[in-house]
Motif scaffolding. Structure first.
Motif, short mmCIF file in Angstrom:
data_model
loop_
_atom_site.label_atom_id
_atom_site.label_comp_id
_atom_site.label_asym_id
_atom_site.label_seq_id
_atom_site.Cartn_x
_atom_site.Cartn_y
_atom_site.Cartn_z
N MET A 1 0.68 -1.31 -0.02
CA MET A 1 -0.07 -0.05 0.10
C MET A 1 0.83 1.19 -0.02
SD MET A 1 -3.11 0.90 2.55
CE MET A 1 -3.95 2.54 2.40
N ALA A 2 0.46 2.17 -0.95
CA ALA A 2 1.32 3.39 -0.98
C ALA A 2 1.10 4.29 0.20
CB ALA A 2 1.03 4.13 -2.42
N GLN A 3 2.29 4.93 0.83
CA GLN A 3 2.27 5.83 1.74
C GLN A 3 2.89 7.13 1.42
OE1 GLN A 3 4.61 4.30 5.14
NE2 GLN A 3 4.04 6.15 6.53
N LEU A 4 2.14 8.00 1.66
CA LEU A 4 2.66 9.64 1.51
C LEU A 4 3.48 9.89 2.30
CD1 LEU A 4 2.20 12.25 -0.29
CD2 LEU A 4 0.89 12.84 1.34
N ILE A 5 5.15 10.16 1.89
CA ILE A 5 6.21 10.49 2.56
C ILE A 5 6.41 12.08 2.56
CG2 ILE A 5 7.07 8.28 2.75
CD1 ILE A 5 9.00 8.69 0.80
N GLN A 6 6.24 12.61 1.45
CA GLN A 6 6.42 14.11 1.02
C GLN A 6 5.50 14.49 0.05
OE1 GLN A 6 10.66 14.49 0.04
NE2 GLN A 6 10.45 16.52 -0.88
N GLN A 7 5.25 15.84 0.18
CA GLN A 7 4.50 16.61 -0.67
C GLN A 7 5.29 18.05 -0.75
OE1 GLN A 7 0.35 16.54 -0.48
NE2 GLN A 7 0.08 18.52 -1.49
N GLY A 8 5.44 18.35 -2.04
CA GLY A 8 6.27 19.76 -2.42
C GLY A 8 5.35 20.11 -3.17
N ALA A 9 5.85 21.52 -3.85
CA ALA A 9 5.04 22.27 -4.37
C ALA A 9 4.78 21.83 -6.04
CB ALA A 9 5.97 23.88 -4.55
N GLU A 10 5.69 20.76 -6.22
CA GLU A 10 5.51 20.21 -7.73
C GLU A 10 4.83 18.71 -7.63
OE1 GLU A 10 6.25 21.72 -10.44
OE2 GLU A 10 6.90 23.74 -9.46
N ALA A 11 5.22 17.89 -6.53
CA ALA A 11 4.83 16.54 -6.69
C ALA A 11 4.55 16.10 -5.39
CB ALA A 11 5.84 15.93 -7.21
N LYS A 12 3.87 14.92 -5.25
CA LYS A 12 3.70 14.03 -4.07
C LYS A 12 4.50 12.69 -4.19
CE LYS A 12 -1.08 15.33 -3.44
NZ LYS A 12 -2.72 14.52 -3.38
N VAL A 13 5.32 12.38 -3.24
CA VAL A 13 6.24 11.13 -3.08
C VAL A 13 5.57 10.01 -2.23
CG1 VAL A 13 8.24 10.33 -2.79
CG2 VAL A 13 7.90 12.76 -3.75
N PHE A 14 5.32 9.05 -2.82
CA PHE A 14 4.84 7.87 -2.02
C PHE A 14 5.91 6.74 -1.84
CE2 PHE A 14 1.45 9.99 -4.19
CZ PHE A 14 0.26 10.03 -3.38
N ALA A 15 5.96 6.02 -0.81
CA ALA A 15 6.59 4.92 -0.41
C ALA A 15 5.95 3.64 -0.95
CB ALA A 15 7.25 4.67 0.86
N LEU A 16 6.45 2.65 -1.36
CA LEU A 16 5.44 1.58 -1.82
C LEU A 16 6.36 0.49 -2.29
CD1 LEU A 16 3.91 1.94 -5.45
CD2 LEU A 16 5.56 3.34 -4.37
N ASP A 17 5.68 -0.62 -2.50
CA ASP A 17 6.41 -1.85 -3.03
C ASP A 17 6.31 -1.86 -4.35
OD1 ASP A 17 7.52 -4.60 -2.01
OD2 ASP A 17 6.14 -5.08 -3.71
N PHE A 18 7.17 -2.22 -5.07
CA PHE A 18 7.18 -2.23 -6.80
C PHE A 18 7.73 -3.47 -7.20
CE2 PHE A 18 8.30 -1.59 -11.23
CZ PHE A 18 7.33 -1.04 -11.55
N TYR A 19 6.91 -4.77 -7.36
CA TYR A 19 7.19 -6.01 -7.69
C TYR A 19 8.23 -6.58 -6.75
CZ TYR A 19 4.18 -5.07 -11.89
OH TYR A 19 3.18 -4.98 -12.42
N GLY A 20 8.13 -6.38 -5.49
CA GLY A 20 9.02 -6.93 -4.46
C GLY A 20 10.16 -5.99 -4.03
N ARG A 21 10.37 -4.73 -4.62
CA ARG A 21 11.51 -3.95 -4.39
C ARG A 21 10.82 -2.80 -3.66
NH1 ARG A 21 13.97 -3.79 -10.35
NH2 ARG A 21 11.59 -3.46 -11.15
N PRO A 22 11.57 -2.17 -2.74
CA PRO A 22 11.01 -1.28 -2.20
C PRO A 22 11.36 0.17 -3.04
CG PRO A 22 12.84 -2.11 -0.73
CD PRO A 22 12.79 -2.84 -2.08
N ALA A 23 10.46 0.97 -3.28
CA ALA A 23 10.41 1.89 -4.26
C ALA A 23 9.34 3.28 -3.79
CB ALA A 23 9.52 1.35 -5.36
N ILE A 24 9.70 4.29 -4.70
CA ILE A 24 9.00 5.62 -4.48
C ILE A 24 8.24 5.93 -5.83
CG2 ILE A 24 10.59 6.42 -2.36
CD1 ILE A 24 11.43 8.43 -4.54
N ALA A 25 7.06 6.32 -5.63
CA ALA A 25 6.36 6.90 -6.80
C ALA A 25 6.17 8.33 -6.47
CB ALA A 25 5.21 6.28 -6.68
N LYS A 26 6.72 9.12 -7.57
CA LYS A 26 6.76 10.44 -7.62
C LYS A 26 5.87 11.17 -8.54
CE LYS A 26 9.62 14.66 -7.79
NZ LYS A 26 11.16 15.28 -8.14
N GLU A 27 4.77 11.59 -7.96
CA GLU A 27 3.64 11.96 -8.92
C GLU A 27 3.39 13.58 -9.02
OE1 GLU A 27 -1.41 11.51 -8.86
OE2 GLU A 27 -0.17 10.59 -7.29
#
Length: 213
Positions: free
Chosen positions: A1-27
Motif C-alpha cells: 500500500m502506498a504511503q505519502l512521505i512527502q508533498q512539495g510544490a510540484e509533486a507528491k512522493v509515496f513509498a510503496l512496494d514495486f514488484y517486491g522492491r522498495p520503491a517510491i512513486a513521484k507523482e
C-alpha cells in the motif's frame, strides 16, 4: 500500500512496494492556475526530463535512483527507494567531526563534477537531496525534478551557488566544508577552473541583490 512521505510544490512522493522492491512513486500534480492543455504538456515534459536525467546518470555510472517505470498518464515515475540517510542528517549527527566533513566534501565535489561532465544541471542541490547509501556509503544524487541539460559554465556555477546557499543556511560554520567541495570539484571537472571563476561572479551578483533587498 502506498504511503505519502512527502508533498512539495510540484509533486507528491509515496513509498510503496514495486514488484517486491522498495520503491517510491513521484507523482506530479496538475497546476489549476494553468490552462489544462498547457499544464498537461508542461507536466509531461518535466516527467520525461527527470526520467532522462536519471537514466543518463545510471549510464554514466553516477549513483542516482534507478527508474523502474514511467506512467505518462498519471505523470508518475516509479524509482528505487534509497536506503540510507541524507547528508544533512550525517552532518548534524557528526557535528564537529572534521574528518567526516572532509570525506563528505570530497564525495560531493566528485559527484557534482561527474554530473556536470555529462551536461546535467541538478537545479535543486541541498544536503537533503544528497544521500549516503546504507549498503556502500556511496553518495547518491536524488530529486531531479528541476534538472535540465546544459553545457553552459554559468549554469554549472549557479548549481554550485545553490548548494553553497543551502549549506550556509542549514549548516552553520560550514564554509570549510563547502570549500572542500569546490576543491574536489575543480580537480575532477573538465572545466572546473572556469566554473570556479564564474561562481565568484554569481556570488557577487547574489551579494548585490541582498544589499538592494
Amino acid at each position: 500500500m502506498a504511503q505519502l512521505i512527502q508533498q512539495g510544490a510540484e509533486a507528491k512522493v509515496f513509498a510503496l512496494d514495486f514488484y517486491g522492491r522498495p520503491a517510491i512513486a513521484k507523482e506530479r500534480f496538475a497546476k489549476t492556475y494553468r490552462h489544462p492543455t498547457l499544464d498537461k504538456k508542461l507536466t509531461s515534459r518535466r516527467v520525461v526530463q527527470e526520467a532522462r536525467c536519471l537514466f543518463r546518470c545510471q549510464q554514466a555510472g553516477i549513483d542516482a535512483p534507478a527508474v523502474y517505470h514511467i506512467d505518462d498518464v498519471r505523470n508518475t515515475i516509479y524509482m528505487e527507494h534509497i536506503q540510507g540517510r541524507t547528508v544533512k542528517r550525517a552532518l548534524v549527527d557528526g557535528e564537529g567531526d572534521t574528518a567526516l566533513a572532509e570525506q563528505l566534501a570530497i564525495k560531493i565535489g566528485k559527484a557534482l563534477a561527474a554530473l556536470h561532465r555529462i551536461q546535467i544541471i541538478h537545479g535543486d542541490l541541498t544536503t537533503s537531496n544528497l544521500y549516503l547509501r546504507e549498503s556502500t556509503d556511496s553518495l547518491v544524487l536524488i530529486d531531479f525534478g528541476l534538472s535540465y541539460h546544459s553545457n553552459l559554465i554559468e549554469d554549472k556555477a549557479v548549481d554550485l551557488y545553490v548548494l553553497e546557499r543551502a549549506f550556509l543556511s542549514t549548516h552553520p560554520n560550514s564554509e570549510a566544508t563547502f570549500d572542500g567541495i569546490v576543491r574536489a570539484y575543480v580537480k575532477q571537472a573538465q572545466d572546473g577552473k572556469q566554473v570556479l571563476a564564474k561562481l565568484e561572479d554569481v556570488r557577487l551578483r547574489g551579494r548585490k541583490r541582498s544589499m538592494v533587498g
